[in-house]
Design a protein around this motif. Structure first.
Motif, PDB file in Angstrom:
ATOM      1  N   TYR A  24     -38.232 -50.027 -21.938  1.00  0.00           N
ATOM      2  CA  TYR A  24     -37.085 -49.666 -22.778  1.00  0.00           C
ATOM      3  C   TYR A  24     -36.158 -48.704 -22.039  1.00  0.00           C
ATOM      4  CZ  TYR A  24     -39.192 -51.662 -27.034  1.00  0.00           C
ATOM      5  OH  TYR A  24     -39.706 -52.486 -27.985  1.00  0.00           O
ATOM      6  N   HIS A  25     -36.746 -47.734 -21.347  1.00  0.00           N
ATOM      7  CA  HIS A  25     -35.946 -46.740 -20.622  1.00  0.00           C
ATOM      8  C   HIS A  25     -35.098 -47.418 -19.556  1.00  0.00           C
ATOM      9  CE1 HIS A  25     -34.941 -43.049 -18.509  1.00  0.00           C
ATOM     10  NE2 HIS A  25     -35.453 -42.375 -19.513  1.00  0.00           N
ATOM     11  N   PHE A  26     -35.702 -48.322 -18.786  1.00  0.00           N
ATOM     12  CA  PHE A  26     -34.935 -49.006 -17.746  1.00  0.00           C
ATOM     13  C   PHE A  26     -33.771 -49.799 -18.348  1.00  0.00           C
ATOM     14  CE2 PHE A  26     -33.800 -52.909 -15.630  1.00  0.00           C
ATOM     15  CZ  PHE A  26     -33.223 -52.396 -14.491  1.00  0.00           C
ATOM     16  N   PHE A  27     -34.037 -50.630 -19.349  1.00  0.00           N
ATOM     17  CA  PHE A  27     -32.979 -51.456 -19.913  1.00  0.00           C
ATOM     18  C   PHE A  27     -31.869 -50.608 -20.534  1.00  0.00           C
ATOM     19  CE2 PHE A  27     -36.054 -54.829 -19.355  1.00  0.00           C
ATOM     20  CZ  PHE A  27     -35.256 -55.897 -19.013  1.00  0.00           C
ATOM     21  N   THR A  28     -32.230 -49.499 -21.153  1.00  0.00           N
ATOM     22  CA  THR A  28     -31.221 -48.615 -21.734  1.00  0.00           C
ATOM     23  C   THR A  28     -30.380 -47.974 -20.638  1.00  0.00           C
ATOM     24  OG1 THR A  28     -32.640 -48.197 -23.639  1.00  0.00           O
ATOM     25  CG2 THR A  28     -30.883 -46.614 -23.231  1.00  0.00           C
ATOM     26  N   ASP A  29     -31.027 -47.452 -19.596  1.00  0.00           N
ATOM     27  CA  ASP A  29     -30.273 -46.849 -18.491  1.00  0.00           C
ATOM     28  C   ASP A  29     -29.373 -47.874 -17.813  1.00  0.00           C
ATOM     29  OD1 ASP A  29     -31.429 -44.402 -18.930  1.00  0.00           O
ATOM     30  OD2 ASP A  29     -32.707 -44.438 -17.147  1.00  0.00           O
ATOM     31  N   ALA A  30     -29.901 -49.070 -17.583  1.00  0.00           N
ATOM     32  CA  ALA A  30     -29.128 -50.101 -16.883  1.00  0.00           C
ATOM     33  C   ALA A  30     -27.898 -50.514 -17.686  1.00  0.00           C
ATOM     34  CB  ALA A  30     -30.008 -51.315 -16.590  1.00  0.00           C
ATOM     35  N   TYR A  31     -28.051 -50.680 -18.986  1.00  0.00           N
ATOM     36  CA  TYR A  31     -26.900 -51.079 -19.801  1.00  0.00           C
ATOM     37  C   TYR A  31     -25.906 -49.930 -19.969  1.00  0.00           C
ATOM     38  CZ  TYR A  31     -24.059 -52.869 -23.602  1.00  0.00           C
ATOM     39  OH  TYR A  31     -23.002 -53.274 -24.373  1.00  0.00           O
ATOM     40  N   HIS A  32     -26.411 -48.721 -20.138  1.00  0.00           N
ATOM     41  CA  HIS A  32     -25.515 -47.589 -20.374  1.00  0.00           C
ATOM     42  C   HIS A  32     -24.798 -47.118 -19.124  1.00  0.00           C
ATOM     43  CE1 HIS A  32     -27.626 -46.842 -24.367  1.00  0.00           C
ATOM     44  NE2 HIS A  32     -26.455 -47.389 -24.582  1.00  0.00           N
ATOM     45  N   LEU A  33     -25.153 -47.676 -17.958  1.00  0.00           N
ATOM     46  CA  LEU A  33     -24.392 -47.371 -16.756  1.00  0.00           C
ATOM     47  C   LEU A  33     -22.916 -47.689 -16.980  1.00  0.00           C
ATOM     48  CD1 LEU A  33     -24.151 -46.495 -13.822  1.00  0.00           C
ATOM     49  CD2 LEU A  33     -24.908 -48.784 -13.143  1.00  0.00           C
ATOM     50  N   VAL A  61     -25.423 -63.257 -16.296  1.00  0.00           N
ATOM     51  CA  VAL A  61     -26.618 -63.515 -17.112  1.00  0.00           C
ATOM     52  C   VAL A  61     -27.541 -62.302 -17.187  1.00  0.00           C
ATOM     53  CG1 VAL A  61     -28.698 -64.936 -17.299  1.00  0.00           C
ATOM     54  CG2 VAL A  61     -26.511 -66.003 -16.739  1.00  0.00           C
ATOM     55  N   ALA A  62     -27.945 -61.746 -16.065  1.00  0.00           N
ATOM     56  CA  ALA A  62     -28.904 -60.637 -16.083  1.00  0.00           C
ATOM     57  C   ALA A  62     -28.357 -59.432 -16.840  1.00  0.00           C
ATOM     58  CB  ALA A  62     -29.279 -60.234 -14.655  1.00  0.00           C
ATOM     59  N   LEU A  63     -27.079 -59.113 -16.647  1.00  0.00           N
ATOM     60  CA  LEU A  63     -26.498 -57.958 -17.331  1.00  0.00           C
ATOM     61  C   LEU A  63     -26.290 -58.230 -18.821  1.00  0.00           C
ATOM     62  CD1 LEU A  63     -23.925 -56.721 -14.652  1.00  0.00           C
ATOM     63  CD2 LEU A  63     -26.275 -55.948 -15.059  1.00  0.00           C
ATOM     64  N   ASP A 125     -35.171 -56.426 -11.405  1.00  0.00           N
ATOM     65  CA  ASP A 125     -34.687 -56.526 -10.021  1.00  0.00           C
ATOM     66  C   ASP A 125     -33.310 -57.182  -9.979  1.00  0.00           C
ATOM     67  OD1 ASP A 125     -37.106 -55.424  -9.192  1.00  0.00           O
ATOM     68  OD2 ASP A 125     -37.935 -57.331  -8.483  1.00  0.00           O
ATOM     69  N   GLU A 126     -33.129 -58.229 -10.757  1.00  0.00           N
ATOM     70  CA  GLU A 126     -31.838 -58.933 -10.779  1.00  0.00           C
ATOM     71  C   GLU A 126     -30.736 -58.046 -11.371  1.00  0.00           C
ATOM     72  OE1 GLU A 126     -29.029 -61.847 -10.111  1.00  0.00           O
ATOM     73  OE2 GLU A 126     -31.054 -61.625  -9.291  1.00  0.00           O
ATOM     74  N   ILE A 127     -31.061 -57.273 -12.382  1.00  0.00           N
ATOM     75  CA  ILE A 127     -30.088 -56.347 -12.974  1.00  0.00           C
ATOM     76  C   ILE A 127     -29.635 -55.330 -11.928  1.00  0.00           C
ATOM     77  CG2 ILE A 127     -29.856 -54.458 -14.645  1.00  0.00           C
ATOM     78  CD1 ILE A 127     -31.718 -56.219 -16.498  1.00  0.00           C
ATOM     79  N   VAL A 128     -30.570 -54.777 -11.180  1.00  0.00           N
ATOM     80  CA  VAL A 128     -30.219 -53.811 -10.135  1.00  0.00           C
ATOM     81  C   VAL A 128     -29.352 -54.489  -9.072  1.00  0.00           C
ATOM     82  CG1 VAL A 128     -31.142 -52.378  -8.259  1.00  0.00           C
ATOM     83  CG2 VAL A 128     -32.176 -52.278 -10.544  1.00  0.00           C
ATOM     84  N   ALA A 133     -24.145 -55.037  -6.488  1.00  0.00           N
ATOM     85  CA  ALA A 133     -23.075 -55.896  -5.962  1.00  0.00           C
ATOM     86  C   ALA A 133     -21.736 -55.545  -6.597  1.00  0.00           C
ATOM     87  CB  ALA A 133     -23.411 -57.369  -6.212  1.00  0.00           C
ATOM     88  N   TRP A 134     -21.722 -55.325  -7.908  1.00  0.00           N
ATOM     89  CA  TRP A 134     -20.461 -54.994  -8.592  1.00  0.00           C
ATOM     90  C   TRP A 134     -19.939 -53.642  -8.122  1.00  0.00           C
ATOM     91  CZ3 TRP A 134     -18.385 -51.274 -11.751  1.00  0.00           C
ATOM     92  CH2 TRP A 134     -17.159 -51.603 -12.356  1.00  0.00           C
ATOM     93  N   LEU A 135     -20.819 -52.654  -8.044  1.00  0.00           N
ATOM     94  CA  LEU A 135     -20.400 -51.315  -7.611  1.00  0.00           C
ATOM     95  C   LEU A 135     -19.875 -51.341  -6.177  1.00  0.00           C
ATOM     96  CD1 LEU A 135     -23.338 -49.311  -9.194  1.00  0.00           C
ATOM     97  CD2 LEU A 135     -20.918 -49.130  -9.867  1.00  0.00           C
ATOM     98  N   GLN A 136     -20.500 -52.129  -5.312  1.00  0.00           N
ATOM     99  CA  GLN A 136     -20.013 -52.252  -3.937  1.00  0.00           C
ATOM    100  C   GLN A 136     -18.655 -52.950  -3.910  1.00  0.00           C
ATOM    101  OE1 GLN A 136     -23.435 -54.182  -2.170  1.00  0.00           O
ATOM    102  NE2 GLN A 136     -24.188 -52.251  -1.321  1.00  0.00           N
ATOM    103  N   ALA A 137     -18.510 -54.013  -4.696  1.00  0.00           N
ATOM    104  CA  ALA A 137     -17.251 -54.747  -4.726  1.00  0.00           C
ATOM    105  C   ALA A 137     -16.092 -53.870  -5.216  1.00  0.00           C
ATOM    106  CB  ALA A 137     -17.381 -55.988  -5.621  1.00  0.00           C
TER     107      ALA A 137
END
Length: 142
Positions: A24-33, A61-63, A125-128, A133-137
């Motif tokens: 839950y912590h990972f998915f919340t952190d990843a989405y709230h980025l 898809v992953a996001l 892993d795919e979310i990261v 990739a988006w942040l680099q772009a």
């Protein structure tokens, strides 16, 4: 998000409560980025850039699945009006245990989307990868 990802990678997933908390912590952190990016005064994203960010999440898809899981954790339902990938919402659905005589067992957790199961670690892993990739772009990461 990366710290949450590292914790999830090294987690003993056989302890259900601990594992669920880490997931839950990972998915919340990843989405709230996306919220942190939207509200970072140093970035000062324009309304157009914020809309492009939302479209990227909804169109990846992953996001998009990450958003579904996060909103399901927080609200027990999806946020109305948010663009989504067609199909039933993604959600954390199961913990699996495989016992191998003489060598212990393995544990895994699944996210289910539209009737198909996906391993939590692979999805994380795919979310990261997608965020990186988006942040680099955008020039936010080297």
């Amino acid at each position: 998000m990366l710290r949450s990802h590292r914790r999830l990678e090294g987690a003993p997933l056989h302890q259900s409560d601990e594992a669920r908390d880490l997931i839950y912590h990972f998915f919340t952190d990843a989405y709230h980025l996306k919220d942190w990016l939207r509200h970072d005064p140093d970035l000062a994203l324009s309304r157009t850039e914020q809309q492009a960010l939302e479209s990227h999440i909804s169109g990846t898809v992953a996001l998009a699945w990450c958003a579904d899981v996060c909103n399901g954790i927080k609200h027990m339902d999806l946020t109305p009006g948010r663009e989504r990938i067609p199909g039933k919402p993604a959600k954390l659905t199961s913990q699996n245990v495989s016992i191998m005589l003489g060598s212990g067992g393995t544990y895994s957790w699944d996210v289910t989307f539209d009737g198909q199961k996906y391993d939590v670690h692979r999805l994380a892993d795919e979310i990261v990868r997608e965020w990186t990739a988006w942040l680099q772009a955008q020039g936010y990461l080297q």
